[in-house]
Scaffold this motif. Structure first.
Motif, PDB file in Angstrom:
ATOM      1  N   UNK A   1       1.197  -8.356  -7.124  1.00 20.77           N
ATOM      2  CA  UNK A   1       2.406  -8.398  -6.303  1.00 20.77           C
ATOM      3  C   UNK A   1       2.415  -9.608  -5.383  1.00 20.77           C
ATOM      4  N   UNK A   2       1.269  -9.919  -4.788  1.00 24.93           N
ATOM      5  CA  UNK A   2       1.216 -11.035  -3.850  1.00 24.93           C
ATOM      6  C   UNK A   2       1.356 -12.390  -4.534  1.00 24.93           C
ATOM      7  N   UNK A   3       1.149 -12.434  -5.845  1.00 31.01           N
ATOM      8  CA  UNK A   3       1.315 -13.690  -6.593  1.00 31.01           C
ATOM      9  C   UNK A   3       2.708 -13.819  -7.204  1.00 31.01           C
ATOM     10  N   UNK A   4       3.495 -12.741  -7.159  1.00 35.25           N
ATOM     11  CA  UNK A   4       4.817 -12.724  -7.792  1.00 35.25           C
ATOM     12  C   UNK A   4       5.895 -13.029  -6.746  1.00 35.25           C
ATOM     13  N   UNK A   5       6.567 -14.177  -6.928  1.00 33.84           N
ATOM     14  CA  UNK A   5       7.554 -14.629  -5.957  1.00 33.84           C
ATOM     15  C   UNK A   5       8.710 -13.646  -5.792  1.00 33.84           C
ATOM     16  N   UNK A   6       9.187 -13.055  -6.903  1.00 35.29           N
ATOM     17  CA  UNK A   6      10.308 -12.113  -6.833  1.00 35.29           C
ATOM     18  C   UNK A   6       9.934 -10.865  -6.042  1.00 35.29           C
ATOM     19  N   UNK A   7       8.737 -10.359  -6.285  1.00 36.45           N
ATOM     20  CA  UNK A   7       8.277  -9.175  -5.554  1.00 36.45           C
ATOM     21  C   UNK A   7       8.151  -9.510  -4.069  1.00 36.45           C
ATOM     22  N   UNK A   8       7.588 -10.665  -3.780  1.00 39.89           N
ATOM     23  CA  UNK A   8       7.406 -11.049  -2.377  1.00 39.89           C
ATOM     24  C   UNK A   8       8.755 -11.185  -1.666  1.00 39.89           C
ATOM     25  N   UNK A   9       9.747 -11.751  -2.350  1.00 39.56           N
ATOM     26  CA  UNK A   9      11.079 -11.867  -1.745  1.00 39.56           C
ATOM     27  C   UNK A   9      11.667 -10.483  -1.491  1.00 39.56           C
ATOM     28  N   UNK A  10      11.507  -9.574  -2.444  1.00 35.53           N
ATOM     29  CA  UNK A  10      12.069  -8.237  -2.279  1.00 35.53           C
ATOM     30  C   UNK A  10      11.377  -7.473  -1.154  1.00 35.53           C
ATOM     31  N   UNK A  11      10.126  -7.795  -0.874  1.00 38.73           N
ATOM     32  CA  UNK A  11       9.404  -7.129   0.212  1.00 38.73           C
ATOM     33  C   UNK A  11       9.993  -7.502   1.582  1.00 38.73           C
ATOM     34  N   UNK A  12      10.693  -8.626   1.646  1.00 40.07           N
ATOM     35  CA  UNK A  12      11.305  -9.063   2.901  1.00 40.07           C
ATOM     36  C   UNK A  12      12.753  -8.589   3.036  1.00 40.07           C
ATOM     37  N   UNK A  13      13.244  -7.884   2.019  1.00 34.82           N
ATOM     38  CA  UNK A  13      14.639  -7.496   1.978  1.00 34.82           C
ATOM     39  C   UNK A  13      15.059  -6.676   3.208  1.00 34.82           C
ATOM     40  N   UNK A  14      14.189  -5.792   3.701  1.00 32.60           N
ATOM     41  CA  UNK A  14      14.558  -4.904   4.803  1.00 32.60           C
ATOM     42  C   UNK A  14      14.073  -5.391   6.159  1.00 32.60           C
TER      43      UNK A  14
ATOM     44  N   UNK B   1       1.984  -4.658 -18.442  1.00 34.57           N
ATOM     45  CA  UNK B   1       1.647  -5.977 -18.971  1.00 34.57           C
ATOM     46  C   UNK B   1       1.325  -6.931 -17.811  1.00 34.57           C
ATOM     47  N   UNK B   2       2.087  -6.817 -16.739  1.00 32.92           N
ATOM     48  CA  UNK B   2       1.908  -7.699 -15.598  1.00 32.92           C
ATOM     49  C   UNK B   2       0.753  -7.256 -14.692  1.00 32.92           C
ATOM     50  N   UNK B   3       0.634  -5.954 -14.465  1.00 30.62           N
ATOM     51  CA  UNK B   3      -0.279  -5.444 -13.433  1.00 30.62           C
ATOM     52  C   UNK B   3      -1.681  -5.077 -13.924  1.00 30.62           C
TER      53      UNK B   3
ATOM     54  N   UNK C   1      -6.220  -2.751  -6.141  1.00 25.22           N
ATOM     55  CA  UNK C   1      -6.561  -4.182  -6.119  1.00 25.22           C
ATOM     56  C   UNK C   1      -5.705  -4.968  -7.105  1.00 25.22           C
ATOM     57  N   UNK C   2      -5.542  -4.441  -8.321  1.00 25.99           N
ATOM     58  CA  UNK C   2      -4.696  -5.112  -9.312  1.00 25.99           C
ATOM     59  C   UNK C   2      -3.257  -5.186  -8.811  1.00 25.99           C
ATOM     60  N   UNK C   3      -2.784  -4.081  -8.238  1.00 27.30           N
ATOM     61  CA  UNK C   3      -1.413  -3.999  -7.736  1.00 27.30           C
ATOM     62  C   UNK C   3      -1.178  -5.027  -6.631  1.00 27.30           C
ATOM     63  N   UNK C   4      -2.065  -5.037  -5.642  1.00 29.02           N
ATOM     64  CA  UNK C   4      -1.912  -5.975  -4.521  1.00 29.02           C
ATOM     65  C   UNK C   4      -1.988  -7.424  -4.981  1.00 29.02           C
TER      66      UNK C   4
ATOM     67  N   UNK D   1       0.835  -1.209   0.000  1.00 22.72           N
ATOM     68  CA  UNK D   1       0.000   0.000   0.000  1.00 22.72           C
ATOM     69  C   UNK D   1       0.868   1.257   0.000  1.00 22.72           C
ATOM     70  N   UNK D   2       1.956   1.241   0.766  1.00 17.94           N
ATOM     71  CA  UNK D   2       2.861   2.392   0.812  1.00 17.94           C
ATOM     72  C   UNK D   2       3.511   2.602  -0.560  1.00 17.94           C
ATOM     73  N   UNK D   3       3.963   1.508  -1.182  1.00 16.14           N
ATOM     74  CA  UNK D   3       4.579   1.599  -2.510  1.00 16.14           C
ATOM     75  C   UNK D   3       3.567   2.115  -3.536  1.00 16.14           C
ATOM     76  N   UNK D   4       2.341   1.621  -3.471  1.00 16.97           N
ATOM     77  CA  UNK D   4       1.302   2.081  -4.397  1.00 16.97           C
ATOM     78  C   UNK D   4       1.088   3.586  -4.236  1.00 16.97           C
ATOM     79  N   UNK D   5       1.024   4.049  -3.001  1.00 15.88           N
ATOM     80  CA  UNK D   5       0.857   5.475  -2.731  1.00 15.88           C
ATOM     81  C   UNK D   5       2.015   6.291  -3.312  1.00 15.88           C
ATOM     82  N   UNK D   6       3.222   5.752  -3.221  1.00 12.29           N
ATOM     83  CA  UNK D   6       4.393   6.418  -3.802  1.00 12.29           C
ATOM     84  C   UNK D   6       4.237   6.557  -5.313  1.00 12.29           C
ATOM     85  N   UNK D   7       3.801   5.488  -5.978  1.00 12.38           N
ATOM     86  CA  UNK D   7       3.674   5.484  -7.443  1.00 12.38           C
ATOM     87  C   UNK D   7       2.461   6.261  -7.945  1.00 12.38           C
ATOM     88  N   UNK D   8       1.420   6.345  -7.131  1.00 16.28           N
ATOM     89  CA  UNK D   8       0.208   7.078  -7.505  1.00 16.28           C
ATOM     90  C   UNK D   8       0.455   8.563  -7.245  1.00 16.28           C
TER      91      UNK D   8
END
Length: 188
Positions: free
Chosen positions: A171-184, A152-154, A165-168, A100-107
């Motif tokens: 992202x939640x179905x994409x393994x790479x995105x989910x891994x990067x969300x745990x980076x910090x 194309x993806x989103x 809704x599309x963003x969430x 949600x924070x990332x979406x707000x940044x991009x919106x």
């Protein structure tokens, strides 16, 4: 003439609002006050501080977008509270909170959807920030390709915008995105 200093709310209140301990908040506050003695930061100071992390590129535009995401009260300044609440989400929030924070940044215009133009502005700002002398060298077409891949993806219903809704969902179905969300997760 005395400088008016902004005083943050009490530590106990911030411990409740964030995922930081009192000790962590004290360390963060010392660093914040060191850079921003008045207790609040305006956009120009924020850009100046942020540019130190990316000396090889121009971080001005990305820092502007980031500042707007941190300035939750839309008053042209970021208080210590604004700073640590956002930092808490970025570093220790749930996956949904982080997304949600990332979406707000991009919106950028905060209308509830990400347009191709908004994502292009974000991508251009990121590539400007990274600098022209990266290795391997980035092609000039890279930001556009990134935007094309993003949509194309989103953009599930191909209406030209990406909703929260599309963003969430994507992202939640994409393994790479989910891994990067745990980076910090273990930072600080």
């Amino acid at each position: 003439m005395a400088t008016v200093c902004y005083r943050p709310e009490g530590l106990d209140s911030l411990v409740q609002k964030t995922s930081f301990s009192k000790k962590e908040l004290q360390v963060l506050y010392r660093g914040f006050k060191n850079e921003c003695p008045s207790g609040i930061v305006n956009e120009e100071t924020f850009k100046s501080i942020y540019s130190q992390f990316f000396p090889q590129g121009d971080s001005t535009m990305y820092a502007h977008f980031l500042f707007e995401a941190f300035d939750t009260h839309n008053n042209g300044s970021v208080s210590f509270e604004d700073f640590v609440v956002s930092l808490s989400i970025i570093l220790r929030g749930s996956i949904t909170d982080k997304l949600n924070w990332a979406f707000n940044l991009y919106d950028l215009n905060k209308d509830g959807c990400i347009t191709r133009e908004e994502m292009t502005d974000i991508m251009n700002s990121i590539y400007d920030m990274m600098g022209k002398y990266t290795y391997p060298c980035m092609r000039d077409s890279a930001p556009k390709e990134h935007v094309d891949n993003f949509f194309q993806k989103m953009d599930r219903n191909n209406d030209g915008v990406v909703t929260i809704d599309e963003f969430l969902e994507t992202c939640q179905k994409d393994e790479n995105i989910m891994q990067s969300m745990h980076m910090f997760d273990n930072v600080i």
